[in-house]
Design an enzyme around this catalytic site. Structure first.
Site, PDB file in Angstrom:
ATOM      1  N   HIS A 244       5.892   1.717  -9.320  1.00  0.00           N
ATOM      2  CA  HIS A 244       6.518   2.293  -7.884  1.00  0.00           C
ATOM      3  C   HIS A 244       8.070   2.357  -8.004  1.00  0.00           C
ATOM      4  O   HIS A 244       8.578   3.282  -7.768  1.00  0.00           O
ATOM      5  CB  HIS A 244       6.031   1.714  -6.596  1.00  0.00           C
TER       6      HIS A 244
ATOM      7  N   GLU B  14       9.453   4.770 -10.527  1.00  0.00           N
ATOM      8  CA  GLU B  14       9.223   6.127  -9.898  1.00  0.00           C
ATOM      9  C   GLU B  14      10.335   6.438  -9.234  1.00  0.00           C
ATOM     10  O   GLU B  14      10.932   7.587  -9.257  1.00  0.00           O
ATOM     11  CB  GLU B  14       7.918   6.234  -9.165  1.00  0.00           C
ATOM     12  N   HIS B  15      10.864   5.563  -8.315  1.00  0.00           N
ATOM     13  CA  HIS B  15      11.991   5.661  -7.613  1.00  0.00           C
ATOM     14  C   HIS B  15      13.424   5.863  -8.572  1.00  0.00           C
ATOM     15  O   HIS B  15      14.063   6.935  -8.113  1.00  0.00           O
ATOM     16  CB  HIS B  15      12.409   4.568  -6.618  1.00  0.00           C
TER      17      HIS B  15
ATOM     18  N   GLU C 111      11.085   0.384   2.639  1.00  0.00           N
ATOM     19  CA  GLU C 111       9.868   1.159   2.754  1.00  0.00           C
ATOM     20  C   GLU C 111       8.556   0.116   2.879  1.00  0.00           C
ATOM     21  O   GLU C 111       7.581   0.278   3.624  1.00  0.00           O
ATOM     22  CB  GLU C 111       9.690   1.587   1.030  1.00  0.00           C
TER      23      GLU C 111
END
Length: 428
Positions: free
Chosen positions: A54, A57-58, A134
C-alpha cells in the site's frame, strides 16, 4: 429471463517476460479503462513489512524522472480522464480512464510511474505521515475498524489477517532501500496483468505495453496457503461507545470455485441491500440496528462469508439471534420459485449495471486474470445465475453456516457474558 448480447471482443497476449495483456473491445463506447495489476498485496508481505504494498502504491504518484507529482495529477485530469490506484490483500492496481483517443497518454503516464518513480527519501518521509493519518482514520471509525479486527481474528497469525495499510510503527520503518528492494523482488513480469476495456485495439495496446513497460522476467513464489480457523472463536475489544459493532464470519470458498455465483446469490438475499432479509427483519421490523449487511470475500484459495451489524448492547442478543435464525432457515427451507427469481434478477441487474462502465469491465477482466488466468464472459455469468436452484442455496448454506466454525468479533461495550447469552445452537 434476462438476455444479453455480448458485444465485447476478448483478446489475450502473453509477452516473453510473462506479462499478460487482456482486453475487451467495446466499439460503441468512447472511453477506455486500463489497469496495470501487480499480483501482490498485503497477503504477500512479511510481518516486518506489513503495509509496504500500500505504501508503494502511494509513493509511485510522488514524482518520476519525467513528471512531478503535480504533473502526474494533471496529466489525465486535464484531458477529462482520471488516474488512481488501490491495494487489496492480493493485488495492487494502477488504473486510468480516458477517451479512446488518449490511450497513448494513459499508457505513458502509467508506465512512467511504474518504471521511473524517483522514490526520494524526502517524499518517502512526507508520505509516511499521510499513510499514518489514513491508518488513524480507520482506527477511529468503529464501523471500519471492526473489519480490521475481524480479519485479524479470523486469519489469526496469518498474513491475510493483517491490515492492508500496516501499522504506524511499521510504516515509520520504511526507507528507500526497503521500498526499492521490495519492488525489485515483486514487480516482475510474471506478476503483472494489464487489462483494458472500451474502444481499444488489442494490437495497439500490446505494442504500447511492449514499448513502454519493461518489467524483468520472473515470478516470486507464493507464501503458505491459507488455513481456516478451527472451532468457535470470539474476541472482544472495548471502547467507550454504548453501541457494539460486531462481525460474524464463516469459512467461505475461493474466487475460482464453481459455487461462487451461488454464494453471491445467498449473500445478496441475506444482506445485499435494503430489500435483504436481514435488513428487513433487524432494522425495518425490529428497529434494533441502523446498519446490517452481509459480505462475501473471495481469495485465490479461500474465502469468507460474514455479516456485520451495529446495535445497542441491550439489543445485541436479539439482533444476533434474529440473524442466526435466518441463517438456519437457509439450511432447511426451500425458497419459493418467486423468491428465487427475485434473487436472480437482483444479481443479474447488479452484474449488468456494474458492467455498463468500462472501468467495471476492466476491473472484472483484471481480477479474473490475476486469480484464475481465464475469462468468464457476461454471458457465462448470466447462464450461471439462471441455473441457480433453491436446492443449491440450501446446499451452500449447509456448508457455510456451521456454528462450530464461526468467528465473532465485537467492538464496543459488549462482553463475553453478552455473547454467552446468545443461543448459538439455533444454527445447528
Amino acid at each position: 429471463m434476462t438476455a444479453i448480447r455480448e458485444n465485447a471482443l476478448y483478446n489475450k497476449t502473453i509477452l516473453t517476460n510473462g506479462l499478460r495483456i487482456v482486453s475487451e473491445k467495446i466499439p460503441y463506447t468512447r472511453s477506455v479503462a486500463i489497469g496495470i495489476w501487480i499480483d501482490i498485496g498485503s497477503r504477500d508481505e512479511s510481518a516486518e513489512l506489513n503495509g509496504i504494498s500500500h505504501f508503494i502504491e502511494h509513493m509511485l504518484f510522488k514524482g518520476t524522472r519525467n513528471r512531478t507529482a503535480q504533473n502526474i495529477a494533471f496529466s489525465l485530469e486535464s484531458l477529462g480522464g482520471s488516474l488512481n490506484a488501490f491495494t487489496s490483500r492480493e493485488q495492487t492496481c494502477y488504473h486510468a480512464v480516458v477517451l479512446d483517443e488518449h490511450l497513448d497518454q494513459a499508457v505513458d503516464v502509467l508506465a512512467d510511474i511504474l518504471m521511473y518513480s524517483t522514490l526520494t527519501p524526502a517524499n518517502i518521509e512526507r508520505e509516511k505521515q499521510v499513510v499514518i493519518e489514513e491508518i488513524r482514520e480507520i482506527d477511529e471509525t468503529p464501523a471500519d475498524h471492526i473489519h480490521e479486527l475481524f480479519s485479524n481474528s479470523f486469519w489469526y497469525g496469518q498474513s491475510l489477517g493483517r491490515p492492508i495499510m500496516g501499522t504506524e510503527a511499521i510504516v515509520r520503518s520504511f526507507s528507500r532501500p526497503i521500498v526499492k528492494a521490495y519492488m525489485n523482488r515483486h514487480y516482475r513480469g510474471g506478476r503483472v496483468v494489464v487489462s483494458a476495456a472500451g474502444n481499444v485495439s488489442h494490437r495497439k495496446l500490446v505494442n504500447l505495453i511492449k514499448d513502454k513497460l519493461d518489467f524483468p522476467a520472473g515470478c516470486e513464489n507464493r507464501g503458505e496457503p491459507a488455513v481456516y480457523p478451527g472451532g468457535f472463536t470470539a474476541d472482544f475489544f472495548r471502547n467507550d461507545s454504548n453501541q457494539t459493532h460486531i462481525c460474524v464470519g464463516f469459512p467461505g470458498i475461493s474466487y475460482a470455485d464453481s459455487r461462487r455465483i451461488t454464494l453471491l446469490a445467498l449473500n445478496n438475499y441475506l444482506g445485499g441491500g435494503m430489500s435483504s432479509i436481514l435488513f428487513q427483519k433487524i432494522r425495518e421490523d425490529k428497529g434494533i440496528a441502523y446498519t446490517v449487511y452481509t459480505f462475501a470475500d473471495f481469495y485465490r484459495d479461500c474465502g469468507i462469508l460474514g455479516a456485520y451489524l451495529a446495535t445497542d448492547r441491550s439489543r445485541l442478543n436479539e439482533a444476533l439471534e434474529t440473524m442466526l435464525r435466518e441463517f438456519h432457515k437457509m439450511k432447511t427451507r426451500r425458497l419459493s420459485r418467486t423468491t428465487i427469481e427475485k434473487i436472480k434478477d437482483q444479481l443479474k441487474g447488479s452484474l449488468l449495471l456494474g458492467q455498463e462502465s468500462t472501468q467495471g469491465r476492466m476491473n472484472r477482466l483484471g481480477r479474473q486474470e490475476t486469480l484464475t488466468e481465464s475469462y468468464f464472459s457476461l454471458r457465462d455469468a448470466i447462464k450461471a445465475i439462471n441455473s441457480i436452484t433453491a436446492d443449491d442455496l440450501i446446499e451452500i448454506s449447509r456448508i457455510i453456516f456451521d456454528s462450530n466454525n464461526a468467528t465473532v468479533t465485537a467492538l464496543g461495550s459488549a462482553s463475553r457474558k453478552d455473547l454467552n447469552q446468545v443461543n448459538w445452537s439455533i444454527l445447528a
